[in-house]
Design an enzyme around this catalytic site. Structure first.
Site, short mmCIF file in Angstrom:
data_model
loop_
_atom_site.label_atom_id
_atom_site.label_comp_id
_atom_site.label_asym_id
_atom_site.label_seq_id
_atom_site.Cartn_x
_atom_site.Cartn_y
_atom_site.Cartn_z
N THR A 169 -35.56 -11.79 -37.73
CA THR A 169 -36.27 -10.48 -38.04
C THR A 169 -36.08 -9.54 -37.05
O THR A 169 -35.53 -9.84 -35.95
CB THR A 169 -37.76 -10.75 -38.04
OG1 THR A 169 -38.35 -11.15 -36.68
CG2 THR A 169 -38.08 -11.99 -39.16
N ALA A 194 -38.10 -13.76 -33.22
CA ALA A 194 -39.18 -12.79 -33.26
C ALA A 194 -38.89 -11.73 -32.14
O ALA A 194 -38.98 -12.18 -30.83
CB ALA A 194 -40.51 -13.27 -33.08
N VAL A 250 -37.39 -15.84 -28.58
CA VAL A 250 -37.79 -14.46 -28.61
C VAL A 250 -36.48 -13.59 -28.58
O VAL A 250 -35.50 -13.85 -27.81
CB VAL A 250 -38.36 -14.62 -27.21
CG1 VAL A 250 -38.81 -13.26 -26.70
CG2 VAL A 250 -39.56 -15.54 -26.88
N LYS A 251 -36.63 -12.59 -29.35
CA LYS A 251 -35.47 -11.64 -29.42
C LYS A 251 -35.53 -10.64 -28.30
O LYS A 251 -36.70 -9.82 -28.41
CB LYS A 251 -35.46 -11.14 -30.90
CG LYS A 251 -33.91 -10.73 -31.47
CD LYS A 251 -34.13 -10.39 -32.92
CE LYS A 251 -33.00 -9.95 -33.41
NZ LYS A 251 -33.05 -9.68 -34.68
N VAL A 252 -34.76 -10.26 -27.70
CA VAL A 252 -34.72 -9.37 -26.40
C VAL A 252 -33.58 -8.17 -26.55
O VAL A 252 -32.33 -8.69 -26.68
CB VAL A 252 -34.58 -10.12 -25.21
CG1 VAL A 252 -34.77 -9.28 -24.01
CG2 VAL A 252 -35.88 -11.11 -25.01
#
Ligand code: G3P
Length: 218
Positions: free
Chosen positions: A27, A60, A86-88
């Protein structure tokens, strides 16, 4: 190659999951906004809902652009569910955050990758996934597949375990070409995934088989 679906739409996620070929979900803030999901609590609940539909990883994305903010947000997201990655974003603070998360055993997806150098940095920081944006490079007359090839070569040269997650997939040929190159994962819309099913000779052949069966069983 793992198949992720790139959407926050629960119906589409369920449809892909029901096909039995879904390995995860990605997402981003734009996709969440498209579904009308806003506000901290609603966003978090939506991630949990997605995790409850699929068996695999669910990316996310953090909104902060400073190290402390990314760490705070990322830790809260990771605590929501064991499937959360965790999308960074690929910025200097993001690389610091990925290194931190990696040391804490929190999995990450480094997003907005548009060059081999960025992918190399993300791997060195210990990213679980890197997301090169294939379609957006093609949109500006640059060969997105060439970037996936470059990253594959670099990661194989040094045995980096970071997985290449080909993102911004737009159509079935993107998926097929990523599989030829050896991308570990592709994430795309449901339309690109279901387009892989289609061939007119399959439809013609099936219609013939059914017609012949009907005739001989009259
Ligand atoms: O989620 C990141 C990426 O897949 C975005 O795709 O189609 O907005 O370029 P797109």
């Amino acid at each position: 190659m793992k198949f992720f679906i790139d959407t926050a739409n629960l119906d589409q996620i369920k449809e892909a999951q029901d096909m039995g070929i879904l390995d995860g979900v990605t997402t981003n803030p734009s996709l969440m906004a498209k579904e009308g999901i806003s506000g901290d609590e609603k966003v978090k609940q939506h991630y949990i809902d997605i995790c409850n539909i699929v068996d695999g990883d669910v990316s996310a994305e953090v909104i902060s652009t400073d190290f402390e903010g990314m760490v705070r947000e990322g830790e809260a997201l990771a605590a929501l569910h064991e499937q959360i990655v965790v999308k960074v974003p690929m910025i200097k603070e993001g690389i610091k955050a990925i290194k931190y998360f990696s040391s804490k055993g929190i999995r990450t997806n480094c997003t907005l990758i548009f060059s081999a150098g960025q992918a190399l940095l993300a791997a060195k920081a210990g990213a679980t996934y890197v997301s090169p944006f294939l379609g957006r490079l093609d949109d500006v007359s640059t060969d997105g597949l060439n970037l996936i090839e470059e990253i594959r070569t670099i990661y194989d040269n040094y045995f980096y375990e970071t997985e290449i997650l080909a993102a911004s997939i737009r159509h079935p040929m993107h998926i097929i070409n990523c599989a030829k190159i050896g991308a570990d994962v592709m994430t795309g819309p449901l339309s690109a995934i279901t387009a892989l099913l289609k061939h007119p000779l399959t439809d013609i052949g099936l219609a013939q088989f059914l017609a012949d069966h009907e005739k001989s069983n009259k």
